[in-house]
Design an enzyme around this catalytic site. Structure first.
Site, short mmCIF file in Angstrom:
data_model
loop_
_atom_site.label_atom_id
_atom_site.label_comp_id
_atom_site.label_asym_id
_atom_site.label_seq_id
_atom_site.Cartn_x
_atom_site.Cartn_y
_atom_site.Cartn_z
N ASP A 9 -29.08 -12.50 4.41
CA ASP A 9 -28.79 -13.86 3.96
C ASP A 9 -29.82 -14.78 4.63
OD1 ASP A 9 -27.71 -16.08 2.80
OD2 ASP A 9 -25.64 -15.59 3.27
C1 NOJ Z 1 -26.94 -18.74 1.92
C2 NOJ Z 1 -25.76 -18.22 1.17
O1 NOJ Z 1 -24.81 -17.67 2.08
C3 NOJ Z 1 -26.08 -17.18 0.12
O2 NOJ Z 1 -24.93 -16.95 -0.64
C4 NOJ Z 1 -27.24 -17.61 -0.72
O3 NOJ Z 1 -27.51 -16.63 -1.70
C5 NOJ Z 1 -28.43 -17.86 0.16
N1 NOJ Z 1 -28.12 -18.94 1.10
C6 NOJ Z 1 -29.67 -18.23 -0.63
O4 NOJ Z 1 -29.58 -19.49 -1.15
#
Ligand code: NOJ
Length: 706
Positions: free
Chosen positions: A282
């Site tokens: 993530d």
């Molecule tokens: C953080 C989020 O937790 C995730 O769901 C997302 O895909 C990413 N950022 C990218 O934007």
């Protein structure tokens, strides 16, 4: 019909065997330097890149040096084509980039937030929504979506319940499959061959929905029994459906951050479940492990790759430190080669080596994005996601017999009142990155348009979203402002009462703003916000019939509303066509059929409250509230306000002739249940038939219902 039309729109990509792929990648990797291999694992963030300016963008040099594997949240086919050109024409080995985006519940045609979608219980509709999202995103240059989010959660304080499918692992698994099929194609052998299929990424692996106290990014601590019985199945189901990538979660699992958890990312995901794709972290998942307290950037980067992470989203820990770790023997060349190969395989599976501009056909955006057919599907599916929570009979005129308040008649004057009644930008809901925020009608605008000539529709804001201006600011970020009104609460209320006085029926458009749920939007108080409750009380006092049209990204505590408001329609955030879909249901063109996939508690103290709980050794007898030395509370009973699976209809259904194909389970573990469902009311309707099972005796304790 729609799916068939979409399928004929683009040609199938040439077939190639796994041996062809291996040969191709072997040859390519022989030519790659260590830096270039590490570069494939890098997913940096980029600022805006305007068409024609790709070369001077901040990431251009890195792309040309082969230090970037993919980019994300860049929109528009023309811009993406320009950036792709840097990789395939200006870098040494011409390796194309992946272009990812959070395409979560639609692209420009927006579908209901995932929690709402799940309340349709309609796998075909859910798959169709993902299919349309893939058609639109692929038309705009996107090859990879960070969806589906399949985290089970039992805690509505957590804002991200809006992005998931509720609390049921089996239903969540079925939805995970439907979403992957929608994005990648539903024939496992043919997936990702077409120009309008994109790679899915199941997230957040694992257990992200179980953060302590519903606080986002918080610690998770769970037994293996619980995780495998109640939380893991949706991730596994996505793997079974062929998902191309997996995103590691921010939280820890068994004391080790998921991003460095070899047991999770290798033993379970790859060895046990047979996952063949690649794992991405993530956002800053690697560098955040420094804060988790498990080492410096070099250490956590090495731990991540050794655990099974293949791609580093934003931390730049891999590009920054992996070479050193390889030299020092902390990461083997074999590990680096394996991870690099997985990323290259994904690009190969997508057909990008053959056709790097596969998703950059500049004729497609106008033809395939936000089309009439897509919008019609979004309207139909949005109406299916709404859950009718209450529909009491009321006298609509003196002397008239009481009858259910909904559906409303298409006559007279209807007043839309409330801070959510006339906002365009809040209609699509959280995580609609590609939304055209000004182009979707507000509820007031949509109703006015669809009821023109039949019903007079009026509007007043009635109150701000929240009494506290600073809280309202936090709750309306990312262009979703509700344009806070500087008039006093009294002035806003007086205007609303004046509007209400001229109406036959009041539609109270209240609840959460779209940014009150989603990432980093945890709440401890789940009541309808203060000033809105005051408005609702005043509207009820007018004696006019009031329909609470509730916008929310999570279960709220509606005990007061259930006691006082005659009709409540929960519309979540229904997407780009939400206004029309709400009109369809309120005025009876569509009979609501949505059923809750997450329990609505009576108060926050009952949380976590979920349908598949255990019995305990001291259960409370059915229908009882309090018994001393039983599992219960002194101040509230154990029942939810609205249970999992709940949702009313304008008609009634009778269940009869319930039968099982065999009295006991067959050897292959299957048993078929048959039931006759009869519509016994006056409206046409759709019923979601639900079947629950309970294992009465086991070596370990089993839930009261699964
Ligand atoms: C953080 C989020 O937790 C995730 O769901 C997302 O895909 C990413 N950022 C990218 O934007």
């Amino acid at each position: 019909m729609l799916a068939a039309a979409l399928l004929s729109a683009t040609a199938l990509q040439e077939q190639k065997s796994p041996q062809d792929m291996n040969r191709f990648i072997d040859a390519l990797m022989k030519r790659m330097t260590v830096e270039e291999k590490i570069g494939q694992l890098n997913l940096p963030v980029t600022g805006e890149i305007t068409t024609g300016q790709a070369k001077s963008s901040d990431v251009a040099k890195k792309i040309e040096q082969g230090l970037v594997g993919g980019l994300f949240n860049l929109k528009e086919a023309a811009r993406i084509r320009d950036v792709q050109r840097l990789a395939v024409e200006n870098s040494r080995l011409d390796i194309p980039l992946l272009f990812g985006m959070d395409v979560i519940h639609g692209y420009e045609t927006i579908f209901p937030i995932p929690l709402g979608l799940s309340c349709t219980w309609d796998m075909a509709a859910i798959e169709e929504s993902a299919r349309i999202a893939a058609v639109e995103a692929s038309a705009d240059g996107i090859s990879w979506t960070f969806s589906p989010m399949v985290d089970i959660s039992r805690d509505p304080r957590w804002g991200r319940v809006s992005e998931g499918s509720g609390e049921a692992p089996f239903l969540g698994g079925a939805i995970a499959k439907a979403m992957v099929y929608g994005y990648q194609g539903n024939n496992l052998k043919e997936q990702l061959k077409r120009d309008d299929e994109i790679m899915a990424c199941v997230k957040h692996f694992a257990l992200y929905g179980a953060g302590e106290a519903g606080r986002d990014y918080n610690t998770v601590d769970m037994s293996r029994n619980c995780m495998f019985n109640e939380y893991m199945y949706p991730y596994q189901a996505a793997v079974e459906a062929g998902v191309g990538s997996v995103m590691a979660s921010f939280n820890e699992v068994d004391g080790v951050p998921a991003t460095a958890n070899r047991w999770l990312l290798t033993d379970v995901l790859r060895k046990q479940w047979g996952f063949q794709g690649f794992v991405v972290t993530d956002f800053t998942g690697i560098s955040e492990m420094i804060e988790h307290g498990i080492g410096d950037l070099q250490t956590v980067s090495a731990r991540a790759i050794n655990a099974g992470v293949d791609m580093d989203m934003v931390s730049e820990g891999f590009v920054g430190t992996l070479r050193k770790s390889v030299v020092e023997g902390k990461v083997s060349m074999k590990t680096l080669d394996t991870t690099c190969r997985r990323v290259l395989e994904a690009k190969y599976r997508l057909g990008l080596f053959d056709k790097p501009y596969k998703y950059c056909d500049l004729a497609r955006p106008a033809r395939d994005i936000f089309t009439k057919a897509h919008r019609a599907a979004a309207r139909r599916i949005a109406a299916e996601s709404f859950v009718l929570l209450k529909n009491d009979s009321v006298k609509q005129h003196s002397g008239a017999l009481p009858q259910p308040l909904l559906p409303l008649k298409k006559q007279g004057t209807v007043a839309v009142i409330g801070p959510l009644g006339n906002t365009r930008s809040n209609m699509p809901g959280t995580w609609s990155v590609a939304a055209r925020l000004d182009d979707y009608p507000s509820l007031y605008e949509g109703l006015k348009e669809m009821l023109a000539g039949k019903v007079t529709v009026t509007y007043a804001k009635g109150s701000n979203l929240l009494g506290d201006a600073a809280y309202e600011e936090r709750a309306t970020l990312f262009g979703r402002s509700l344009n806070r009104d500087n008039r006093t609460d009294r002035q806003l209320l007086d205007e609303a009462l004046k509007t209400a006085a001229g109406a036959d029926v009041i539609i109270a458009a209240l609840g959460e703003s779209s940014e009150m749920s989603g990432e980093s939007s945890s709440r401890t108080d789940l009541d309808i916000p203060d000033v809105q409750r005051t408005l609702l009380e005043a509207l009820l006092k007018t004696g006019k019939p009031v329909v609470l049209t509730l916008f929310t990204g999570r279960p709220l505590t509606l005990t007061w509303e259930q006691a006082h408001v005659p009709a409540i329609l929960n519309v979540w955030f229904g997407g780009s066509e939400a206004a029309y879909a709400i009109g369809d249901v309120l005025f009876g063109d569509v009979n609501p059929s949505g059923k809750l996939t997450m329990t609505f508690p009576k108060n926050v103290g009952q949380i976590p409250l979920f349908y598949n709980h255990k019995n305990t050794g001291r259960p409370l007898a059915d229908g009882k509230w309090f018994e001393k030395f039983r599992s219960n509370y002194l101040d509230v009973d154990n029942e939810p306000l609205y249970p999992f699976g709940y949702g009313l209809s304008y008609t009634t259904f009778q269940y009869s002739d319930i039968a099982l194909s065999t009295p006991t389970m067959t050897q292959d573990g299957s048993i078929t249940a048959v039931v006759t469902v009869t519509n016994t009311g006056r409206h046409e309707g759709t019923e979601v038939v639900q079947l629950y099972i309970r294992d009465l005796v086991g070596n370990i304790t089993r839930p009261c219902a699964s």
